[in-house]
Design a protein around this motif. Sequence first.
Motif, PDB file in Angstrom:
ATOM      1  N   CYS A  73     -30.559  -0.244  -5.211  1.00  0.00           N
ATOM      2  CA  CYS A  73     -29.200  -0.424  -5.733  1.00  0.00           C
ATOM      3  C   CYS A  73     -29.146   0.305  -7.070  1.00  0.00           C
ATOM      4  O   CYS A  73     -30.156   0.779  -7.568  1.00  0.00           O
ATOM      5  CB  CYS A  73     -28.854  -1.905  -5.886  1.00  0.00           C
ATOM      6  SG  CYS A  73     -29.900  -2.822  -7.033  1.00  0.00           S
ATOM      7  N   SER A  74     -27.969   0.371  -7.646  1.00  0.00           N
ATOM      8  CA  SER A  74     -27.848   1.039  -8.940  1.00  0.00           C
ATOM      9  C   SER A  74     -28.648   0.268  -9.981  1.00  0.00           C
ATOM     10  O   SER A  74     -28.875  -0.940  -9.841  1.00  0.00           O
ATOM     11  CB  SER A  74     -26.385   1.123  -9.371  1.00  0.00           C
ATOM     12  OG  SER A  74     -25.914  -0.164  -9.761  1.00  0.00           O
ATOM     13  N   ASN A  75     -29.065   0.957 -11.005  1.00  0.00           N
ATOM     14  CA  ASN A  75     -29.854   0.323 -12.057  1.00  0.00           C
ATOM     15  C   ASN A  75     -29.071  -0.785 -12.747  1.00  0.00           C
ATOM     16  O   ASN A  75     -29.614  -1.855 -13.022  1.00  0.00           O
ATOM     17  CB  ASN A  75     -30.323   1.379 -13.064  1.00  0.00           C
ATOM     18  CG  ASN A  75     -31.230   0.807 -14.120  1.00  0.00           C
ATOM     19  OD1 ASN A  75     -30.878   0.797 -15.293  1.00  0.00           O
ATOM     20  ND2 ASN A  75     -32.387   0.328 -13.729  1.00  0.00           N
ATOM     21  N   ASP A  76     -27.790  -0.581 -12.988  1.00  0.00           N
ATOM     22  CA  ASP A  76     -26.968  -1.616 -13.624  1.00  0.00           C
ATOM     23  C   ASP A  76     -26.884  -2.870 -12.756  1.00  0.00           C
ATOM     24  O   ASP A  76     -27.006  -3.991 -13.260  1.00  0.00           O
ATOM     25  CB  ASP A  76     -25.554  -1.093 -13.902  1.00  0.00           C
ATOM     26  CG  ASP A  76     -25.520  -0.048 -14.998  1.00  0.00           C
ATOM     27  OD1 ASP A  76     -26.438  -0.021 -15.836  1.00  0.00           O
ATOM     28  OD2 ASP A  76     -24.567   0.752 -15.016  1.00  0.00           O
ATOM     29  N   GLU A  77     -26.686  -2.681 -11.464  1.00  0.00           N
ATOM     30  CA  GLU A  77     -26.614  -3.817 -10.543  1.00  0.00           C
ATOM     31  C   GLU A  77     -27.952  -4.554 -10.495  1.00  0.00           C
ATOM     32  O   GLU A  77     -28.001  -5.789 -10.507  1.00  0.00           O
ATOM     33  CB  GLU A  77     -26.236  -3.329  -9.145  1.00  0.00           C
ATOM     34  CG  GLU A  77     -26.111  -4.434  -8.120  1.00  0.00           C
ATOM     35  CD  GLU A  77     -25.751  -3.915  -6.732  1.00  0.00           C
ATOM     36  OE1 GLU A  77     -25.811  -4.728  -5.799  1.00  0.00           O
ATOM     37  OE2 GLU A  77     -25.419  -2.722  -6.583  1.00  0.00           O
ATOM     38  N   ILE A 133     -35.772   2.777   6.154  1.00  0.00           N
ATOM     39  CA  ILE A 133     -35.847   2.386   4.744  1.00  0.00           C
ATOM     40  C   ILE A 133     -36.468   3.494   3.895  1.00  0.00           C
ATOM     41  O   ILE A 133     -36.120   3.648   2.717  1.00  0.00           O
ATOM     42  CB  ILE A 133     -36.602   1.041   4.578  1.00  0.00           C
ATOM     43  CG1 ILE A 133     -36.228   0.402   3.248  1.00  0.00           C
ATOM     44  CG2 ILE A 133     -38.087   1.240   4.658  1.00  0.00           C
ATOM     45  CD1 ILE A 133     -34.812  -0.020   3.148  1.00  0.00           C
ATOM     46  N   LEU A 134     -37.356   4.293   4.488  1.00  0.00           N
ATOM     47  CA  LEU A 134     -37.955   5.399   3.736  1.00  0.00           C
ATOM     48  C   LEU A 134     -36.888   6.420   3.339  1.00  0.00           C
ATOM     49  O   LEU A 134     -36.925   6.960   2.232  1.00  0.00           O
ATOM     50  CB  LEU A 134     -39.078   6.048   4.544  1.00  0.00           C
ATOM     51  CG  LEU A 134     -40.270   5.143   4.851  1.00  0.00           C
ATOM     52  CD1 LEU A 134     -41.281   5.886   5.717  1.00  0.00           C
ATOM     53  CD2 LEU A 134     -40.926   4.617   3.592  1.00  0.00           C
ATOM     54  N   SER A 135     -35.926   6.649   4.210  1.00  0.00           N
ATOM     55  CA  SER A 135     -34.811   7.541   3.879  1.00  0.00           C
ATOM     56  C   SER A 135     -33.969   6.965   2.747  1.00  0.00           C
ATOM     57  O   SER A 135     -33.523   7.700   1.858  1.00  0.00           O
ATOM     58  CB  SER A 135     -33.922   7.772   5.100  1.00  0.00           C
ATOM     59  OG  SER A 135     -34.630   8.435   6.097  1.00  0.00           O
ATOM     60  N   GLU A 136     -33.754   5.656   2.777  1.00  0.00           N
ATOM     61  CA  GLU A 136     -33.004   4.982   1.707  1.00  0.00           C
ATOM     62  C   GLU A 136     -33.730   5.125   0.369  1.00  0.00           C
ATOM     63  O   GLU A 136     -33.101   5.332  -0.669  1.00  0.00           O
ATOM     64  CB  GLU A 136     -32.815   3.502   2.038  1.00  0.00           C
ATOM     65  CG  GLU A 136     -31.811   3.231   3.103  1.00  0.00           C
ATOM     66  CD  GLU A 136     -30.393   3.527   2.639  1.00  0.00           C
ATOM     67  OE1 GLU A 136     -30.034   3.208   1.490  1.00  0.00           O
ATOM     68  OE2 GLU A 136     -29.643   4.086   3.447  1.00  0.00           O
ATOM     69  N   ILE A 137     -35.043   4.999   0.408  1.00  0.00           N
ATOM     70  CA  ILE A 137     -35.841   5.138  -0.825  1.00  0.00           C
ATOM     71  C   ILE A 137     -35.681   6.543  -1.390  1.00  0.00           C
ATOM     72  O   ILE A 137     -35.463   6.715  -2.590  1.00  0.00           O
ATOM     73  CB  ILE A 137     -37.319   4.796  -0.557  1.00  0.00           C
ATOM     74  CG1 ILE A 137     -37.456   3.295  -0.267  1.00  0.00           C
ATOM     75  CG2 ILE A 137     -38.201   5.219  -1.724  1.00  0.00           C
ATOM     76  CD1 ILE A 137     -38.822   2.883   0.242  1.00  0.00           C
ATOM     77  N   ILE A 138     -35.776   7.537  -0.532  1.00  0.00           N
ATOM     78  CA  ILE A 138     -35.638   8.927  -0.972  1.00  0.00           C
ATOM     79  C   ILE A 138     -34.233   9.176  -1.532  1.00  0.00           C
ATOM     80  O   ILE A 138     -34.078   9.790  -2.588  1.00  0.00           O
ATOM     81  CB  ILE A 138     -35.955   9.898   0.181  1.00  0.00           C
ATOM     82  CG1 ILE A 138     -37.441   9.816   0.522  1.00  0.00           C
ATOM     83  CG2 ILE A 138     -35.551  11.327  -0.173  1.00  0.00           C
ATOM     84  CD1 ILE A 138     -37.837  10.490   1.817  1.00  0.00           C
ATOM     85  N   SER A 139     -33.226   8.662  -0.853  1.00  0.00           N
ATOM     86  CA  SER A 139     -31.845   8.871  -1.290  1.00  0.00           C
ATOM     87  C   SER A 139     -31.536   8.194  -2.620  1.00  0.00           C
ATOM     88  O   SER A 139     -30.662   8.645  -3.358  1.00  0.00           O
ATOM     89  CB  SER A 139     -30.872   8.335  -0.237  1.00  0.00           C
ATOM     90  OG  SER A 139     -30.997   9.039   0.965  1.00  0.00           O
ATOM     91  N   ASN A 140     -32.244   7.125  -2.920  1.00  0.00           N
ATOM     92  CA  ASN A 140     -31.969   6.338  -4.126  1.00  0.00           C
ATOM     93  C   ASN A 140     -33.128   6.355  -5.112  1.00  0.00           C
ATOM     94  O   ASN A 140     -33.261   5.447  -5.935  1.00  0.00           O
ATOM     95  CB  ASN A 140     -31.665   4.884  -3.727  1.00  0.00           C
ATOM     96  CG  ASN A 140     -30.414   4.772  -2.925  1.00  0.00           C
ATOM     97  OD1 ASN A 140     -29.320   4.921  -3.440  1.00  0.00           O
ATOM     98  ND2 ASN A 140     -30.562   4.539  -1.619  1.00  0.00           N
ATOM     99  N   ILE A 163     -34.245   3.676  -8.078  1.00  0.00           N
ATOM    100  CA  ILE A 163     -35.428   2.874  -7.762  1.00  0.00           C
ATOM    101  C   ILE A 163     -36.474   3.024  -8.859  1.00  0.00           C
ATOM    102  O   ILE A 163     -37.081   2.035  -9.290  1.00  0.00           O
ATOM    103  CB  ILE A 163     -35.991   3.238  -6.378  1.00  0.00           C
ATOM    104  CG1 ILE A 163     -35.018   2.769  -5.293  1.00  0.00           C
ATOM    105  CG2 ILE A 163     -37.374   2.635  -6.170  1.00  0.00           C
ATOM    106  CD1 ILE A 163     -35.352   3.225  -3.893  1.00  0.00           C
ATOM    107  N   ILE A 164     -36.689   4.222  -9.332  1.00  0.00           N
ATOM    108  CA  ILE A 164     -37.653   4.448 -10.421  1.00  0.00           C
ATOM    109  C   ILE A 164     -37.228   3.675 -11.670  1.00  0.00           C
ATOM    110  O   ILE A 164     -38.051   3.019 -12.315  1.00  0.00           O
ATOM    111  CB  ILE A 164     -37.809   5.950 -10.712  1.00  0.00           C
ATOM    112  CG1 ILE A 164     -38.537   6.632  -9.543  1.00  0.00           C
ATOM    113  CG2 ILE A 164     -38.552   6.188 -12.031  1.00  0.00           C
ATOM    114  CD1 ILE A 164     -38.499   8.141  -9.580  1.00  0.00           C
TER     115      ILE A 164
END
Length: 90
Positions: free
Chosen positions: A55-59, A16-23, A27-28
Motif C-alpha cells: 500500500c502507499s507509505n502514508d496508508e 503477489i510477486l507482480s504486486e511486489i514489483i509494481s509497488n 514497499i521499501i
Amino acid sequence: MDIDYDKIKEIYGNDILSEIISNKEDIIKNLYYFYQLGFEDVEDIFERQVMIFICSNDEFINKINNLINKIGNNYIDEIENNIELLDELN
C-alpha cells in the motif's frame, strides 16, 4: 535485506510477486518504517504478512500507528509474538 521470495510465492502465489514489483518503492519505504519502529525480524514479518506492506507509505504508516496506539508501548513484543495482530490491517 534478505527476503525469501520463494517463501512468499509458496504462501501467496505468483501474482503477489507482480504486486511486489509494481509497488516496490512504497514497499521499501514501508519496510524501512518498520525498521525505524524497532522491529528486528522485518524480513520474516514481511514474508509472512506481505499484504500489509503493499500500500502507499502514508496508508501504511497510518495503519501501523493506529495498531501501535491500540496495543500500547509493548507493541514490538506483542506483534513479534503474535503476528496475527497484523491481520487487522488488511
